[in-house]
Design a protein around this motif. Sequence first.
Motif, short mmCIF file in Angstrom:
data_model
loop_
_atom_site.label_atom_id
_atom_site.label_comp_id
_atom_site.label_asym_id
_atom_site.label_seq_id
_atom_site.Cartn_x
_atom_site.Cartn_y
_atom_site.Cartn_z
N ASP A 1 0.86 -1.17 0.00
CA ASP A 1 0.00 0.00 0.00
C ASP A 1 0.90 1.23 0.00
O ASP A 1 1.59 1.49 1.00
N ASP A 2 0.96 1.91 -1.15
CA ASP A 2 1.83 3.08 -1.29
C ASP A 2 3.29 2.72 -0.99
O ASP A 2 4.01 3.47 -0.31
N GLY A 3 3.72 1.55 -1.46
CA GLY A 3 5.11 1.12 -1.31
C GLY A 3 5.45 0.50 0.02
O GLY A 3 6.61 0.14 0.25
N ILE A 4 4.47 0.37 0.91
CA ILE A 4 4.70 -0.18 2.25
C ILE A 4 3.93 -1.49 2.39
O ILE A 4 2.74 -1.55 2.06
N LEU A 5 4.59 -2.53 2.87
CA LEU A 5 3.95 -3.83 3.02
C LEU A 5 3.02 -3.82 4.23
O LEU A 5 3.39 -3.36 5.32
N ARG A 6 1.82 -4.32 4.01
CA ARG A 6 0.85 -4.45 5.11
C ARG A 6 0.39 -5.90 5.21
O ARG A 6 0.51 -6.67 4.25
N PHE A 7 -0.19 -6.24 6.35
CA PHE A 7 -0.55 -7.61 6.65
C PHE A 7 -1.99 -7.68 7.14
O PHE A 7 -2.42 -6.86 7.97
N VAL A 8 -2.72 -8.66 6.63
CA VAL A 8 -4.11 -8.86 7.05
C VAL A 8 -4.11 -9.76 8.29
O VAL A 8 -3.71 -10.92 8.21
N VAL A 9 -4.53 -9.21 9.41
CA VAL A 9 -4.58 -9.97 10.66
C VAL A 9 -6.00 -9.94 11.20
O VAL A 9 -6.82 -9.11 10.80
N LYS A 10 -6.28 -10.84 12.12
CA LYS A 10 -7.65 -11.01 12.61
C LYS A 10 -7.64 -11.26 14.11
O LYS A 10 -6.80 -12.01 14.62
N ALA A 11 -8.57 -10.64 14.82
CA ALA A 11 -8.74 -10.92 16.25
C ALA A 11 -9.35 -12.31 16.41
O ALA A 11 -10.43 -12.57 15.88
N VAL A 12 -8.62 -13.20 17.13
CA VAL A 12 -9.02 -14.61 17.21
C VAL A 12 -9.19 -15.03 18.67
O VAL A 12 -8.22 -15.07 19.43
N PRO A 13 -10.42 -15.38 19.10
CA PRO A 13 -10.58 -15.99 20.43
C PRO A 13 -10.13 -17.44 20.38
O PRO A 13 -10.33 -18.13 19.38
N GLU A 14 -9.50 -17.92 21.45
CA GLU A 14 -9.12 -19.34 21.54
C GLU A 14 -9.38 -19.85 22.94
O GLU A 14 -9.36 -19.09 23.92
N ALA A 15 -9.60 -21.15 23.04
CA ALA A 15 -10.08 -21.76 24.27
C ALA A 15 -9.19 -21.46 25.48
O ALA A 15 -9.67 -21.06 26.53
N GLY A 16 -7.88 -21.65 25.33
CA GLY A 16 -6.99 -21.50 26.47
C GLY A 16 -6.26 -20.19 26.52
O GLY A 16 -5.32 -20.03 27.30
N CYS A 17 -6.68 -19.22 25.72
CA CYS A 17 -5.98 -17.94 25.64
C CYS A 17 -6.01 -17.21 26.97
O CYS A 17 -7.05 -17.10 27.62
N PHE A 18 -4.85 -16.69 27.39
CA PHE A 18 -4.70 -16.04 28.69
C PHE A 18 -5.71 -14.91 28.86
O PHE A 18 -6.31 -14.74 29.92
N ASP A 19 -5.90 -14.11 27.81
CA ASP A 19 -6.85 -12.99 27.86
C ASP A 19 -8.09 -13.23 27.01
O ASP A 19 -8.85 -12.30 26.73
N GLY A 20 -8.28 -14.46 26.57
CA GLY A 20 -9.47 -14.79 25.80
C GLY A 20 -9.33 -14.59 24.32
O GLY A 20 -9.88 -15.35 23.52
N ILE A 21 -8.60 -13.54 23.91
CA ILE A 21 -8.51 -13.19 22.50
C ILE A 21 -7.16 -12.54 22.22
O ILE A 21 -6.61 -11.84 23.08
N GLU A 22 -6.60 -12.79 21.05
CA GLU A 22 -5.37 -12.15 20.59
C GLU A 22 -5.49 -11.90 19.09
O GLU A 22 -6.38 -12.44 18.43
N LEU A 23 -4.57 -11.11 18.55
CA LEU A 23 -4.50 -10.96 17.10
C LEU A 23 -3.84 -12.19 16.50
O LEU A 23 -2.75 -12.60 16.93
N GLY A 24 -4.48 -12.77 15.53
CA GLY A 24 -3.94 -13.94 14.84
C GLY A 24 -3.69 -13.63 13.38
O GLY A 24 -3.92 -12.51 12.91
#
Length: 470
Positions: free
Chosen positions: A347-370
């Motif tokens: 995007d305008d010469g800069i690399l970007r990444f598609v990430v998603k907020a993902v809840p998981e069963a044993g996650c310490f805070d319930g949800i993280e960016l995946g």
Amino acid sequence: MKTDQKMNKVLYSIAKSWGQSESEQFPTADILEWVAQRNKQVEVDIHKNRLSESDFWFYDREEGCIHNRNHSFFSIVGYRKQMEDGKMLSQPMLLQPEIGYLGMICREFEGIMHFLMQAKIEPGNVNKIQLSPTIQATKSNFTQKHGGARPPYLEYFENASRYEIVVDQIQSEQSSRFYKKRNRNIIIYVEEDIPVLPSHRWMTLGQIKDLMRVDNLVNMDTRTVLSCIPYANLRLQPAELLKLSDSFHDKALFLSAFVGSGERLLPQVYQCINNYKMFSDSYAELMPLHALADWVMEDWEIVCKKPYPFKVVFCDIAIEGREVKRWTQPLFEAMGIATFGLICCEDDGILRFVVKAVPEAGCFDGIELGPTFQKEEVPLSDFQEDVVTRFFESRVASGDGVVFDHLLSEEGGRFYHEQNRNILLRVELSELPPLPEGYFLLDYKTLNELVQINNILNIQLRNLLSLLEA
């Protein structure tokens, strides 16, 4: 030299090492020969057995869990979660509240930063040796609860304040198998000579990244530690920035990591994550293993009555050169190969990444960016297909834009022969479908700022970010 100036110099040297895919002092060919020789020399005997055949591990019906007679290392408990859609998730879960070291020592050789890597065998490795951090030890290991020797190089991390601490973060593990498990990811920079054991070798960051293209050679713990390097803290003058860019073939990645887009999306990311933490109606609890309605406990395995991503097996293990030579333990065995994927676009010469907020069963805070895509071979009922996952699967099937596609192992100390497919997919920004709620398009610098905070990026995303080559 002031501490902040010195750390800036260290980070600059590490950034240059990212682009150094070869070392004059420690050639990659020699590293591969070293790994091959150690694989030939080391004796390994790992086979499945029955829980009743172990004199150390047993099922404690009163506590409802599998643990060992020292109550050390970890236990396996039952877990149940009421999902927001009313569905019930139940499974065995690894409970290991202690925090272990995943530590690397780095040092310059002729102006190029190198990392001291270990050729290590874990009981669940699909092969034998994998390249691990300088030290990889649970608290039970380094406090010698198993009665074995202290891990080599432990003293450097116990006395880390004597050196330059590059990173020191508590980061999450695989939250689909572990219950709130975290480890200490730490890198220290030293200037003194260090005795190098036959089990260890120096490598540049670029060499390690090149070796990630060899299936199952660079282990998960190495990948997560390297993902934590705080490039976002590097402060450069324009001339220094220009000089550093010479080390990178991928200029879009370079600008993404060291300049950034200038767009501040952290408030939106935090709002998404914090809304889940605040308003999620899901409810979870630990429970006895024998009370899991959908699971069958046998003497040789614990298996779900319906298709599920994993089962629990029991193994008898003998590995030459370990702190303990022979032992038994349970391991989680994956049912097939999961796929973890990250979409990258300019995007305008800069690399970007598609990430998603993902809840998981044993996650310490319930949800993280995946990552963009995170799917087990046997997906859980909460896996949701959408326009992004369909786009990803279509592109991977055609091979169009795939720049990295290799099998890499998960945590061999707890998982049996688990190797997952890791994919980097590069597409045009204009080709991306509209991103649904919970997805974000972030530059590397923003993700690198987030990884400096505990429990924000999940281990699958951190591992994929570590694969990026200069």
